[in-house]
Design an enzyme around this catalytic site. Structure first.
Site, short mmCIF file in Angstrom:
data_model
loop_
_atom_site.label_atom_id
_atom_site.label_comp_id
_atom_site.label_asym_id
_atom_site.label_seq_id
_atom_site.Cartn_x
_atom_site.Cartn_y
_atom_site.Cartn_z
N SER A 39 0.81 -1.21 0.00
CA SER A 39 0.00 0.00 0.00
C SER A 39 0.85 1.26 0.00
O SER A 39 0.41 2.31 -0.47
CB SER A 39 -0.94 0.00 1.20
OG SER A 39 -0.20 -0.08 2.40
N ASP A 153 -0.66 -3.77 10.55
CA ASP A 153 -0.81 -4.62 9.38
C ASP A 153 -0.09 -5.95 9.55
O ASP A 153 0.61 -6.40 8.65
CB ASP A 153 -0.29 -3.86 8.16
CG ASP A 153 -0.89 -4.37 6.85
OD1 ASP A 153 -1.92 -5.07 6.91
OD2 ASP A 153 -0.31 -4.08 5.80
#
Length: 177
Positions: A39, A153
């Site tokens: 990302s 994450d």
């Protein structure tokens, strides 16, 4: 995070001279191949032209990020500098060139837990292997959390395997994998 069998670490020495705009533009790091993207950016395998040692170079293009995301990207390099632990990918240095943050990190060439599990094609794991993996991830997270850093994450595709040291029992990999 990274997993390996030994508790110690034998990371190459930090080379601040290698992770500068000048060194990068002079070609001291040779790009070998892309390793992946996420990302925040992409990761390339690079080689030190002088020594032949390899590392991962993460690139974060700041031009397309909001101010908040820019601040997070810059904070990532500062945070990585402080997180020295055998179960966390090593930090070698960072620099900014043309609004792109470059972060030099230890190369964990064994892939991710996610890709390794996929390659097993449904074969079960011995409980000792699962426990060993869990303990290494927990040790890395403990280190991160003790430094008041939140990792939002944590997932199998963000846990890397190191080939430099033997992986936990049962995680042996062939060079062809």
């Amino acid at each position: 995070m990274k997993l390996s069998k030994s508790g110690g670490t034998t990371r190459p020495p930090f080379r601040p001279d290698l992770f500068t705009v000048e060194a990068y533009k002079a070609g001291k790091l040779v790009e070998l191949k892309p390793l992946g993207s996420g990302s925040f950016g992409s990761v390339m395998m690079v080689e030190d032209r002088t020594t032949g040692s390899r590392c991962a170079l993460k690139r974060i293009d700041m031009r397309q990020l909001s101010q908040r995301k820019r601040a997070q990207a810059l904070a990532e390099a500062d945070m990585m500098r402080q997180l020295v632990h055998p179960c966390i990918c090593g930090f070698y240095g960072s620099f900014i060139d043309a609004d792109i943050v470059h972060i030099g990190m230890e190369l964990c060439s064994g892939g991710t837990i996610d890709s390794w599990i996929e390659s097993r094609r449904g074969a079960s794991l011995p409980s000792e292997v699962i426990l060993d993996c869990f303990l290494q991830v927990a040790a890395g997270l403990r280190h991160v959390h003790r430094r008041k850093v939140l990792h939002r994450d944590i997932k199998a595709s963000n846990i890397f395997l190191s080939r430099r040291k033997a992986p936990p029992a049962g995680l042996e990999m062939n060079e062809s994998e």
